[in-house]
Design an enzyme around this catalytic site. Structure first.
Site, mmCIF file in Angstrom:
data_model
loop_
_atom_site.group_PDB
_atom_site.id
_atom_site.type_symbol
_atom_site.label_atom_id
_atom_site.label_comp_id
_atom_site.label_asym_id
_atom_site.label_seq_id
_atom_site.Cartn_x
_atom_site.Cartn_y
_atom_site.Cartn_z
ATOM 1 N N GLU A 108 0.831 -1.198 0.000
ATOM 2 C CA GLU A 108 0.000 0.000 0.000
ATOM 3 C C GLU A 108 0.871 1.257 0.000
ATOM 4 O OE1 GLU A 108 -3.240 0.268 2.731
ATOM 5 O OE2 GLU A 108 -3.735 -1.859 2.610
ATOM 6 N N ASP A 123 -5.204 -3.365 6.050
ATOM 7 C CA ASP A 123 -5.532 -2.047 5.502
ATOM 8 C C ASP A 123 -5.014 -0.958 6.420
ATOM 9 O OD1 ASP A 123 -6.962 -2.411 3.007
ATOM 10 O OD2 ASP A 123 -8.536 -3.357 4.196
ATOM 11 N N SER A 166 6.277 -19.903 -2.696
ATOM 12 C CA SER A 166 6.339 -21.343 -2.441
ATOM 13 C C SER A 166 5.664 -22.085 -3.583
ATOM 14 C CB SER A 166 5.638 -21.687 -1.122
ATOM 15 O OG SER A 166 6.105 -20.879 -0.062
ATOM 16 N N ASP A 169 -5.707 -10.014 0.512
ATOM 17 C CA ASP A 169 -5.527 -8.702 1.129
ATOM 18 C C ASP A 169 -6.268 -8.677 2.453
ATOM 19 O OD1 ASP A 169 -5.248 -6.100 1.822
ATOM 20 O OD2 ASP A 169 -5.927 -5.254 -0.063
#
Length: 785
Positions: A188, A344, A269, A341
């Site tokens: 972000e 925030d 991975s 996600d």
């Protein structure tokens, strides 16, 4: 006079080496654990045997209870890795300054600000009674190991003893693992910087969306889920965080990086599961190789634990009870990072109500530091500044699933150890919170499957979570995607599930996992699919060679553009000629790998004249060269096109290589330049003694190869790698294989500190077997109450 000085310093060095050697021998004598004989251990319910095989892997057999099996795991963890456990615990607690001094204060402040240990304290009461009982047994075993008083060298150098282990300590490191695997708050910040300088088009150039034609883990045909409304992203904001807030946030990123938590490009991975219709045995094969930061000792600890009902073998983590990745007698599982996600950053309004507490940080040799920490309804305050346009004081806060109350992820991992079928496997995963992982599954009945569990927030419509936002009604978490709607499949018709941190689902899947920039580049997934989708029945050796594949699809994509370069000098011309006809295989002896990776390293810097310190991914480099992108141009360096950028970056790369390895490109073998670096957490950067603990070995592979081995910019060290490999054969579980990066021990002079490293580099494995005939020479320790 000069000769006398040389002799004096020569003798001084000799004496110092003798002192170090004597100290190491002493440490070996007093630190090595008791591995054979009989011990009385308070807290056991019955007899336990611990048989260590030729590689130091313990095979634990508890007669009376599963709690005794976990007690014994805690005991051997403490025997072999107590310093690692202590260091991890102090990281989670934010108590490094107590033993390392004031230099560790920035780390402790970051750790206290985020509140990792407080989150672990809040998680413990939410766990099931079974989990609590097993964790408590594990804790008792750790404390029994500490009580043996055979402490590692690190404690003697620092002159202190570890405190007693607690149940919270057994949860705490999982919070740092969640940070390492499950965050995008730094993305972000990067997105905000790029957007403010280059606009939306520049954001797409620096952080390109996942390509539409690249493979997703699940196909549209494999998804049979109810739809929920997908938010329509709002136009991207262009406002920037104030410089003061950015400084504070980047200081925290630096502290995290100094602890080894780095969001490195190419970090990721691989895991996959193959149905019986594709294998020679007619039963599934499951493979996994999680790519994490290298460390000394290695992160993982291989173990085989059996109680009356608990039978599991695989990779554990010292400090955590149970098997994290592996198998039992009925099922096998592997994990890679989903990276949805789940974080925030919010800009709180002026005058927002905040809670404040004072953290007391003890500092070795100095008075304690009283450090104020603030929290909001979202979570911790990670920056606070009055440097906004209106001059008001505002806080930047973080909301993250792993810091919320009610984290029952431990119930999931312990439940997996017991699961015997898909129904029990998914029931265990229903308690999973963070960090969200791609779980692949197989069982002895022949079933294969996939699930991506974890709390994934549902955001208000119109907000995609990709940039810091104001704390207002347009930016809220309104719930989490229901477990039943998370991506999953049982027995896909094509008999194959491949994950490599690539995009999970096509756009036909409606729940919103993440914005389209977070997924790993598709190269590893594409190469694995190439290797496995051959139409021939696959064997364990086929799977092993796929795990070890070092062919660069990055090179295959860039090749036509790089070979059009007009060299600026003879050295560049010779190096470019070496690349013509190269198959892209980054072997140890490859000269071309050195040229290519050094050149790519320079090309990844092409945006730094616009946005300092931002490195492009290899896919972003390809996009720029394909389109003649604006990032190729650099007026201050007199670069007006991508052709200019290619010539200049090749010259810079070959100049760098000539300084490192001489002016003859034919001598630039990759193994001379590229090696792993497994560094000790406390002493790995202390020049005089780092060599005692640090380990490295020349390694093949490179950027986004399946055997991932991206070189670090400037050093060419490989600091992220397949930290553990497993291949599980569901036709005969005891034919399965596994390997770690270094070894089982924590004593740098011990025989099992790094005995696996040459095998790991060379693509070898040890038996993942619970049968004694596969263990080689053994040492047996019997324990009783």
């Amino acid at each position: 006079m000069m000769l006398r000085l040389v002799r004096f310093f020569g003798w001084l060095l000799f004496v110092l080496l003798l002192v170090v050697f004597a100290g190491v021998l002493y440490a070996r004598k007093v630190s090595n654990p008791v591995l054979s004989g009989t011990l009385t251990l308070r807290g056991l319910k019955g007899e336990v045997s611990i048989v260590r095989d030729r590689w130091g892997v313990p095979h634990i057999r508890a007669q009376a209870s599963d709690e005794d099996a976990l007690y014994a795991l805690g005991f051997v963890h403490a025997q072999d890795r107590m310093w690692q456990m202590e260091f991890q615990r102090r990281v989670a607690q934010g108590r490094l300054s107590e033993v390392l001094g004031a230099a560790a204060l920035p780390k402790d402040k970051f750790l206290r600000t985020w509140g990792f240990y407080r989150a672990a304290q809040a998680a413990l009461p939410a766990l099931s009674a079974r989990s609590r009982s097993l964790i408590s047994a594990y804790t008792a075993g750790v404390n029994a190991g500490i009580a043996q008083d055979r402490l590692p060298l690190e404690f003697r150098l620092m002159r202190y003893r570890p405190e007693r282990w607690t149940d919270v300590d057994s949860i705490a490191w999982s919070k740092l693992m969640a940070y390492d695997l499950g965050g995008n708050w730094d993305d972000e910040l990067t997105g905000q910087r790029v957007l403010s300088k280059l606009g939306a088009a520049g954001l797409n150039a620096v952080l390109p969306p996942y390509p539409a034609n690249a493979p997703t883990i699940l196909s549209s045909q494999e998804l049979n889920l109810p739809s929920v409304a997908r938010p329509t992203p709002a136009p991207l904001a262009t406002s920037s965080l104030p410089a003061d807030a950015l400084r504070q946030l980047h200081a925290q990123l630096a502290a995290a990086a100094s602890l080894g938590f780095i969001n490195a490009p190419g970090k990721g991975s691989n895991d996959w599961v193959i149905g019986g219709q594709r294998t020679q045995s007619g039963k599934p094969i499951l493979a996994d190789d999680p790519h994490l930061s290298l460390s000394a000792p290695m992160l993982w600890y291989l173990a085989d634990i059996q109680g009356p009902t608990l039978h599991a073998i695989g990779a554990s983590i010292p400090g955590l009870p149970g098997i994290v990745i592996g198998r039992n007698d009925h099922i096998a599982w592997g994990v890679t990072n989903v990276n949805p996600d789940v974080q925030d950053l919010f800009i709180e309004p002026a005058g927002a109500r905040l809670q404040t507490r004072t953290e007391v940080i003890k500092v070795k040799g100095q008075p304690p530091v009283n450090y104020p920490v603030q929290t909001s309804a979202h979570g911790p305050v990670v920056a606070s500044s009055s440097d906004w346009q209106d001059g008001q004081q505002r806080a930047v806060t973080l909301q993250w699933t792993a810091l919320e109350d009610g984290d029952t992820t431990f119930d999931s991992f312990l439940g997996l150890n017991y699961a015997q079928n898909w129904k029990q496997f998914t029931a265990a995963l229903s308690s999973y919170v963070a960090p969200s992982q791609n779980f692949v599954y197989a069982d002895t009945a022949g079933n294969i499957g996939y699930y991506a569990p974890g709390r994934v927030p549902i955001r208000t419509p119109g907000w995609d979570g990709s940039l810091p936002v104001p704390d207002d009604s347009a930016h809220r978490w309104t719930g989490y995607i229901p477990f039943a709607q998370l991506p999953h499949v049982l027995n896909p018709t094509d008999g194959l599930v491949v994950t490599a941190n690539n995009k999970v689902t096509p756009d036909s899947y409606k729940p919103f996992l993440a914005n389209n920039r977070v997924w790993a580049e598709p190269y590893r997934a594409e190469r694995i699919l190439q290797r496995l989708d051959t139409g021939k029945p696959l064997t364990l050796d086929d799977v092993a060679s796929t795990q070890l594949d070092t062919v660069s699809l990055v090179w295959k994509g860039l090749e036509p553009y790089l070979l059009q370069t007009q060299p600026k000098d003879d050295l560049s011309r010779t190096a470019l000629d070496l690349l013509r006809g190269w198959d892209g295989n980054e072997t140890l002896s490859s000269v071309q790998a050195s040229v290519f990776e050094a050149w790519l390293m320079k090309l990844e810097e092409m945006a730094q004249d616009e946005v300092p310190d931002v490195r492009l991914t290899s896919f972003a480099v390809l996009n720029q060269l394909k389109t003649g992108g604006a990032l190729c141009r650099n007026a201050s360096a007199n670069l007006g096109s991508c052709a200019d950028e290619l010539a200049a970056s090749l010259q810079a790369a070959t100049t760098d290589l000539s300084k490192r390895m001489g002016t003859d490109p034919s001598a630039w073998a990759w193994e001379k330049l590229h090696s792993s670096l497994s560094a000790h957490g406390a002493f790995g950067s202390v020049g005089a003694i780092a060599w005692i603990w640090n380990r490295g070995i020349a390694t093949p592979g490179g950027t986004n190869t399946v055997d991932v081995a991206r070189p670090d910019s400037g050093t060419f060290h490989q600091t992220h790698a397949p930290s553990y490999r497993q291949i599980i054969d569901l036709s005969d579980m005891n034919r399965s294989r596994f390997i770690g990066t270094l070894g089982q021990g924590g004593n740098p002079i011990g025989s099992h500190y790094a005995d696996m490293q040459p095998m790991w580099r060379g693509g070898q494995y040890i038996p993942m077997s619970s049968q004694a005939q596969d263990w080689g020479d053994t040492l047996t320790l019997n324990a009783a109450p």
